[in-house]
Design a protein around this motif. Structure first.
Motif, mmCIF file in Angstrom:
data_model
loop_
_atom_site.group_PDB
_atom_site.id
_atom_site.type_symbol
_atom_site.label_atom_id
_atom_site.label_comp_id
_atom_site.label_asym_id
_atom_site.label_seq_id
_atom_site.Cartn_x
_atom_site.Cartn_y
_atom_site.Cartn_z
ATOM 1 N N UNK A 52 -7.609 17.718 -11.080
ATOM 2 C CA UNK A 52 -6.546 17.550 -10.270
ATOM 3 C C UNK A 52 -5.735 16.148 -10.806
ATOM 4 N N UNK A 53 -6.657 15.075 -11.185
ATOM 5 C CA UNK A 53 -5.921 14.036 -11.800
ATOM 6 C C UNK A 53 -6.628 13.754 -13.242
ATOM 7 N N UNK A 54 -5.919 12.784 -13.795
ATOM 8 C CA UNK A 54 -6.563 12.553 -15.171
ATOM 9 C C UNK A 54 -7.313 11.226 -15.162
ATOM 10 N N UNK A 55 -8.206 11.009 -16.000
ATOM 11 C CA UNK A 55 -9.175 9.880 -16.009
ATOM 12 C C UNK A 55 -8.228 8.727 -16.085
ATOM 13 N N UNK A 56 -7.325 8.605 -17.012
ATOM 14 C CA UNK A 56 -6.664 7.368 -17.106
ATOM 15 C C UNK A 56 -5.882 7.096 -15.753
ATOM 16 N N UNK A 57 -5.436 7.939 -14.985
ATOM 17 C CA UNK A 57 -4.895 7.749 -13.872
ATOM 18 C C UNK A 57 -5.837 7.274 -12.912
ATOM 19 N N UNK A 58 -7.149 7.517 -12.985
ATOM 20 C CA UNK A 58 -8.222 6.906 -11.860
ATOM 21 C C UNK A 58 -8.440 5.438 -12.262
ATOM 22 N N UNK A 59 -8.242 4.979 -13.756
ATOM 23 C CA UNK A 59 -8.399 3.672 -13.949
ATOM 24 C C UNK A 59 -7.427 2.901 -13.538
ATOM 25 N N UNK A 60 -6.230 3.387 -13.644
ATOM 26 C CA UNK A 60 -4.999 2.539 -13.326
ATOM 27 C C UNK A 60 -4.968 2.495 -11.578
ATOM 28 N N UNK A 61 -5.507 3.450 -11.104
ATOM 29 C CA UNK A 61 -5.257 3.319 -9.430
ATOM 30 C C UNK A 61 -6.499 2.340 -9.134
ATOM 31 N N UNK A 62 -7.858 2.456 -9.740
ATOM 32 C CA UNK A 62 -8.730 1.851 -9.364
ATOM 33 C C UNK A 62 -8.463 0.151 -9.499
ATOM 34 N N UNK A 63 -7.895 0.062 -10.787
ATOM 35 C CA UNK A 63 -7.644 -1.384 -11.240
ATOM 36 C C UNK A 63 -6.659 -1.991 -10.165
ATOM 37 N N UNK A 64 -5.339 -1.017 -9.764
ATOM 38 C CA UNK A 64 -4.731 -1.493 -8.737
ATOM 39 C C UNK A 64 -5.256 -1.835 -7.554
ATOM 40 N N UNK A 65 -6.146 -0.971 -7.150
ATOM 41 C CA UNK A 65 -6.971 -1.113 -5.846
ATOM 42 C C UNK A 65 -7.631 -2.587 -5.722
ATOM 43 N N UNK A 66 -8.406 -2.568 -6.905
ATOM 44 C CA UNK A 66 -9.078 -3.989 -6.886
ATOM 45 C C UNK A 66 -7.913 -4.927 -6.702
ATOM 46 N N UNK A 67 -6.981 -5.013 -7.628
ATOM 47 C CA UNK A 67 -6.102 -5.918 -7.529
ATOM 48 C C UNK A 67 -5.549 -6.460 -6.156
ATOM 49 N N UNK A 68 -5.074 -5.311 -5.618
ATOM 50 C CA UNK A 68 -4.549 -5.511 -4.110
ATOM 51 C C UNK A 68 -5.708 -6.188 -3.380
ATOM 52 N N UNK A 69 -6.834 -6.416 -3.512
ATOM 53 C CA UNK A 69 -7.865 -6.888 -2.686
ATOM 54 C C UNK A 69 -7.996 -8.376 -3.236
ATOM 55 N N UNK A 70 -7.620 -8.560 -4.520
ATOM 56 C CA UNK A 70 -7.940 -9.976 -5.075
ATOM 57 C C UNK A 70 -6.860 -10.915 -4.524
ATOM 58 N N UNK A 71 -5.749 -10.333 -4.060
ATOM 59 C CA UNK A 71 -4.837 -11.370 -3.678
ATOM 60 C C UNK A 71 -5.217 -12.146 -2.407
ATOM 61 N N UNK A 72 -5.144 -13.493 -2.630
ATOM 62 C CA UNK A 72 -5.870 -14.300 -1.333
ATOM 63 C C UNK A 72 -5.323 -14.051 -0.035
ATOM 64 N N UNK A 73 -4.182 -13.547 0.321
ATOM 65 C CA UNK A 73 -3.386 -13.301 1.513
ATOM 66 C C UNK A 73 -3.424 -12.000 1.821
ATOM 67 N N UNK A 74 -3.987 -11.674 2.865
ATOM 68 C CA UNK A 74 -4.060 -10.067 3.423
ATOM 69 C C UNK A 74 -2.742 -9.807 3.478
ATOM 70 N N UNK A 75 -1.832 -10.467 4.222
ATOM 71 C CA UNK A 75 -0.488 -10.178 4.506
ATOM 72 C C UNK A 75 0.347 -10.019 3.300
ATOM 73 N N UNK A 76 0.274 -10.953 2.426
ATOM 74 C CA UNK A 76 1.195 -10.384 1.120
ATOM 75 C C UNK A 76 0.757 -9.044 0.290
ATOM 76 N N UNK A 77 -0.962 -9.073 0.443
ATOM 77 C CA UNK A 77 -1.558 -8.094 -0.438
ATOM 78 C C UNK A 77 -0.925 -6.614 0.372
ATOM 79 N N UNK A 78 -0.799 -6.662 1.761
ATOM 80 C CA UNK A 78 -0.553 -5.274 2.338
ATOM 81 C C UNK A 78 0.982 -4.779 2.103
ATOM 82 N N UNK A 79 1.962 -5.883 2.087
ATOM 83 C CA UNK A 79 3.252 -5.897 1.761
ATOM 84 C C UNK A 79 3.554 -5.181 0.379
#
Lengths: 549, 84, 366
Positions: free
Chosen positions: A413-440
């Motif tokens: 259904x998905x390619x491995x490269x896409x999984x890498x991209x999405x998981x990096x993005x996901x981790x990045x969105x948690x690494x932003x110190x402010x939850x409010x900005x991360x969620x926007x």
């Protein structure tokens, strides 16, 4: 046709008005405006007004000799500090010698106030509204038969969460305590940091039903008077039935509502509040929540954490750059992948392009759909992870890891490269110190993905510029949201992407604290002694203590 | 209405200027150059047409709403005047 | 006029981005062959002179935009006609820039996307920006300026490291004498891009400290002249004169030849980014100025109501202005540069300045 409707509407309005006007006297007839001088009437009024609620305690006492005077102590169970009610109020009233003599009812009030009750705040009251207000906020009321006044003794207390470590804004170095739900505790925690009479607090009660305590805190010498006035004006405007969290207030006093970005900062750390107060910001405390609002906020503030100021400046600067980078990844990560694979394959090195193409060969969807599937799956997992009880946490992580990591790829259904991209993005969105900005950022990410899917890099660039224009158009209490960078203020740019050394913080932010700008004395840069020997002489260090000699 | 008038005025001036340039400098006949101007708008695929119509809608919408509002106000006023 | 203030730095940034705008994209002054960079430097000198003319007009009327002081200088009726033509001129230029940009994207990156859609997307962004006002535009400009400088600096590092510069292509200097150089300056380069600063006669009144207007403007134009001259020199030295004169977008070709360390190649995104930023600011400035001018001229109280109509006009015009790119290019070179720019950028302002000079002298005497 129109006039018909209008007429009907008008009559409806009139009826409502009549109802309102008839409501007013009705509610007044429930109880008279002032306290009666017979005890039983007063108690009846309270019973009626509270609908015989079981948590209201009436404790009747008798004091004086010949004749005995009936008195009653009224309080709300759980809202009062029961120990102080027992030890400092009921017990002395029963045993105090001054009340065991022959006394007349009119004197009782002064005797109780001055000689008997051993509590901080005691004051007489004769107005029912005030009486109910203080009864409901945890004070104890003393009624005396034959006196048309009552006494309010401040006994607020009861069970509350104790001060604990912050769970939302964790830091490695720095104070560990976090705000609690009690506004008095919170204010005291800030006062403990800034021991200065210039720390001013103004309180008000907001919310027609909840009557929530809201306090505005600022440092008189530093905060801009105009902004303080503006905060007051906006708070006074609020006419809501309930304020349950500072988020309510945030949404009611922001400058622009049509944005996903927070224009007020919130934190549950006392040291963060103190630091911001020192920069001239204004804090808004709300009872019942550990989150304190701070304004005016600027965009870059959401990428700073208090810890930056406790660390060495070069390290803090590096970390801040990392955070901005992270924010960008979480914003445009999948969008860039989509743009490259759909429109600009020539941009990646040939080898990599071939690998990605080989992976994508078996995937039936275009890159955009693929990314959308993965992103939505991830958002579902995240939402489930936040809401669910801790006990099933491992289940989710196993299922998530299997679904995202293995099965989706194996199923083609998905390619491995896409999984890498999405998981990096996901981790990045948690690494932003402010939850409010991360969620926007997470929300806007989907817009970026759409624009990248339709127009490649061109769409992505246009969307980025649009975001920039939008951010530049925001204001927080009149201060431009992007402020030390655009408009560029040379002296303050040192506390944005970079964090200049503490000894270089000469001035406060100019747009936030407009007057009192000087922040530290001259020559704060540490100067080590020029000659090592002088140092040694001064400290009378014995020869041989140091390896040099 | 006035706003649309301004826009139309600018558009007409500039289109005629562009036609003038075509005819005098590039020696295209007037009919041909008018055709050239109109062609891109006649031959549009569905996406283009959709965007174009969307633009036109946003162009006309504010004037239309203000017009309707004015009419409503006007009729209300008339009725109010009639009532007494 | 909108109640807004911009500072000197913001003005500087706006002028730089505005000037670079479409000038980065097209071949500049290639009529002068390998001396093109010299043409640009001389053209910059002319641009500085023109800016001084505009500045003196601003000096006489520091609080009002040019559409208003034209009416004061020339009288209401004639002044209004001239002001209207200025508004039309700005709209026309915005449309031309948009068309040029759209053609660029269609030819090199999106051959299957209709020109109309590409233009429409950019105009939506510009409408959004202009609606927010000049303050937001200039604040955005500050960000974009940092970005643009980053792009230019890193691109020049890549070009140098890539080792593709052949300075022999720039020789011989002034092979045909000074005459073709001066001719190119007077026919093209003085007006595009330098003379286009005439739009800032509408923006200067927003400046918060008027004494900084002169220095800021001159510095900005000087910087742009240097950058453009350098870029042209690099283009010619990398590609050679004949390739540059045949290429529609020489900077793009230059960037495409860069290859560093085996994997940094095909850096087209650099070019697209720089051009989108520049063109965005350029169209936004033209658009904003036309909108404010029209609002001022026709006494529209809320100038924001004009945003969508003028945006649609620019969009339609960008499609209708020429039937194909070669026609567009012909027009640009043979007609617009000399016959359109010259009166609006040079003749009318000089004329206005002379009249304003005498009028104000009378005043000060009286």
């Amino acid at each position: 046709m129109f006039s018909f409707f209008n007429g009907k509407r008008q009559t409806k309005k009139n009826m409502k008005k009549e109802q309102n006007s008839s409501d007013q006297p009705n509610s007044n007839t429930k109880y008279p405006g002032y306290i009666d001088n017979t005890l039983s009437t007063n108690i009846d009024i309270i019973r009626k007004r509270t609908g015989n609620s079981s948590d209201i305690v009436f404790r009747s006492l008798k004091i004086g000799r010949n004749p005995e005077i009936k008195t009653a102590v009224v309080y709300v169970k759980g809202m009062v500090d029961s120990q102080s009610v027992n030890d400092f109020l009921i017990e002395p009233m029963m045993n105090n010698p001054a009340l065991q003599e022959k006394i007349i009812p009119q004197e009782v009030l002064t005797i109780i106030t001055e000689e008997v009750v051993a509590l901080g705040g005691v004051k007489p009251v004769n107005d029912w509204d005030e009486l109910f207000g203080s009864l409901m906020s945890g004070n104890t009321i003393i009624f005396i038969d034959g006196v048309s006044e009552a006494l309010i003794a401040s006994t607020q207390g009861g069970e509350r969460r104790s001060i604990q470590e912050s769970t939302t804004y964790v830091s490695v170095r720095g104070p560990k305590e976090a705000f609690t739900e009690s506004i008095e505790t919170n204010i005291a925690m800030v006062r403990r940091i800034i021991n200065n009479p210039d720390l001013w607090i103004e309180s008000m009660k907001l919310g027609k039903m909840t009557k929530t305590d809201v306090s505005v805190m600022y440092i008189n010498e530093i905060a801009d008077k105009e902004i303080v006035k503006e905060v007051h004006k906006r708070l006074k405007r609020i006419d809501l039935d309930g304020i349950l969290e500072s988020g309510y207030i945030e949404q009611l006093i922001e400058d622009q509502t049509l944005t996903t970005f927070p224009t007020l900062y919130h934190t549950d750390r006392p040291d963060a509040v103190a630091g911001n107060l020192l920069e001239g910001r204004i804090a808004i405390f709300v009872n019942g929540t550990p989150f304190v609002l701070l304004g005016p906020a600027v965009f870059i503030q959401f990428f700073q954490s208090v810890e930056d100021y406790y660390e060495r400046y070069d390290i803090a600067t590096a970390v801040r750059f990392l955070r901005i980078f992270i924010f960008f990844i979480s914003l445009i990560g999948p969008a860039v992948y989509i743009a490259i694979t759909t429109f600009h394959q020539e941009m990646i090195p040939t080898q990599l392009a071939i690998i990605i193409a080989a992976q994508r060969e078996s995937v039936p969807f275009p890159a955009f759909v693929e990314a959308l599937i993965m992103e939505i799956t991830f958002e579902i997992l995240r939402e489930a992870g936040v809401r669910m009880p801790k006990a099933v946490g491992s289940t989710i992580s196993i299922v998530g890891a299997l679904v995202i990591g293995q099965a989706a790829i194996q199923a083609g259904i998905v390619s491995p490269a896409m999984v890498i991209v999405v998981s990096i993005t996901a981790i990045a969105s948690f690494a932003t110190p402010s939850y409010a900005v991360a969620i926007s950022a997470r929300l806007i990410r989907f817009l970026f993905m759409i624009s990248a899917a339709t127009f490649g890099f061109y769409g992505l660039i246009l969307a980025l510029i649009m975001l920039l224009v939008h951010l530049c158009s925001l204001r927080s209490f009149g201060v431009p949201y992007m402020s030390p960078i655009a408009p560029f203020i040379p002296g303050e740019a040192g506390d944005t992407f970079v964090r200049k050394p503490v000894w270089a913080y000469k001035e406060r932010p100019r747009l936030i604290a407009t007057e009192n700008l000087i922040r530290e004395g001259k020559d704060q840069r540490p100067q080590p002694p020029a000659n090592r020997q002088i140092d040694n002489q001064n400290q009378n260090i014995k020869k041989g203590d140091q390896n040099e000699t | 209405m006035k706003i649309l008038g301004i826009a139309l005025l600018i558009l007409v001036v500039l289109i005629s200027f562009s036609l003038y340039v075509d005819v005098t400098f590039l020696h295209v006949s007037l009919t041909n150059s008018i055709k050239n101007v109109l062609n891109p708008f006649i031959v549009m695929d569905s996406v283009e047409l959709f965007i174009f119509v969307l633009f036109l809608f946003f162009l006309v919408a504010p004037s239309l709403t203000s017009y309707i509002r004015k009419r409503k106000k006007g009729s209300n006023n008339e009725k109010k005047q009639q009532q007494p | 006029m909108e109640k807004a203030k911009i500072n000197a730095y913001q003005l500087f940034v706006l002028i730089v981005l505005f000037e670079l705008g479409s000038a980065l994209m097209v071949p500049l002054a290639i009529e002068a062959k390998q001396d093109a960079w010299l043409v640009i430097l001389i053209g910059m000198g002319g641009g500085l002179f023109l800016y001084l003319i505009y500045y003196s007009l601003y000096y006489y009327y520091p609080d009002i935009p040019s559409t208003e002081y034209v009416q004061k200088i020339m009288g209401t009726t004639l002044g209004r006609i001239i002001a209207f033509f200025y508004v039309v001129y700005f709209v026309y230029l915005a449309a031309r820039v948009l068309r040029n940009f759209g053609e660029m994207l269609v030819t090199f990156a999106y051959p299957e996307t209709p020109l109309f859609v590409i233009n429409a997307l950019l105009i939506v962004l510009v409408i959004y920006t202009v609606r927010k006002g000049i303050e937001v535009l200039s604040r955005t400009g500050e960000f974009l300026f940092v970005f643009m400088s980053f792009l230019l600096i890193s691109a020049s590092i890549l070009v140098v490291v890539g080792g593709i510069i052949d300075s022999n292509n720039l020789r011989p200097i002034l092979a045909d004498g000074i005459q073709p150089v001066m001719k190119t300056v007077l026919m093209h380069n003085l007006y595009f891009p330098f003379g286009e600063v005439v739009v800032f006669t509408m923006i200067l009144p927003y400046l918060n400290r008027s004494e900084k207007a002169k220095r800021t403007g001159l510095m900005a134009i000087g910087l742009c002249g240097l950058i453009l001259s350098l870029i042209t020199a690099v283009n010619i030295s990398v590609l050679g004169v004949s390739l540059v004169s045949r290429s529609q977008y020489p900077l793009l070709s230059t960037i495409q030849t860069v290859e560093v360390a085996g994997f940094l190649e095909r850096l087209d995104v650099y070019f697209v980014l720089a051009v989108v930023i520049g063109v965005f600011v350029k169209i936004a400035v033209f658009f904003y100025v036309a909108m404010e001018g029209a609002a001022n001229l026709f006494a529209v109280k809320e100038s924001a109501r004009l945003v969508v109509p003028i945006g649609v006009v620019i969009l339609i015009l960008s499609i209708a202005v020429a039937s194909n790119f070669s026609e567009f290019f012909q027009e640009e070179h043979r007609f617009v540069h000399f016959y359109v720019h010259l009166p609006f950028q040079v003749i009318i302002p000089i004329f206005l300045l002379i009249i304003a000079f005498f009028k104000n002298r009378k005043k000060s005497k009286g």
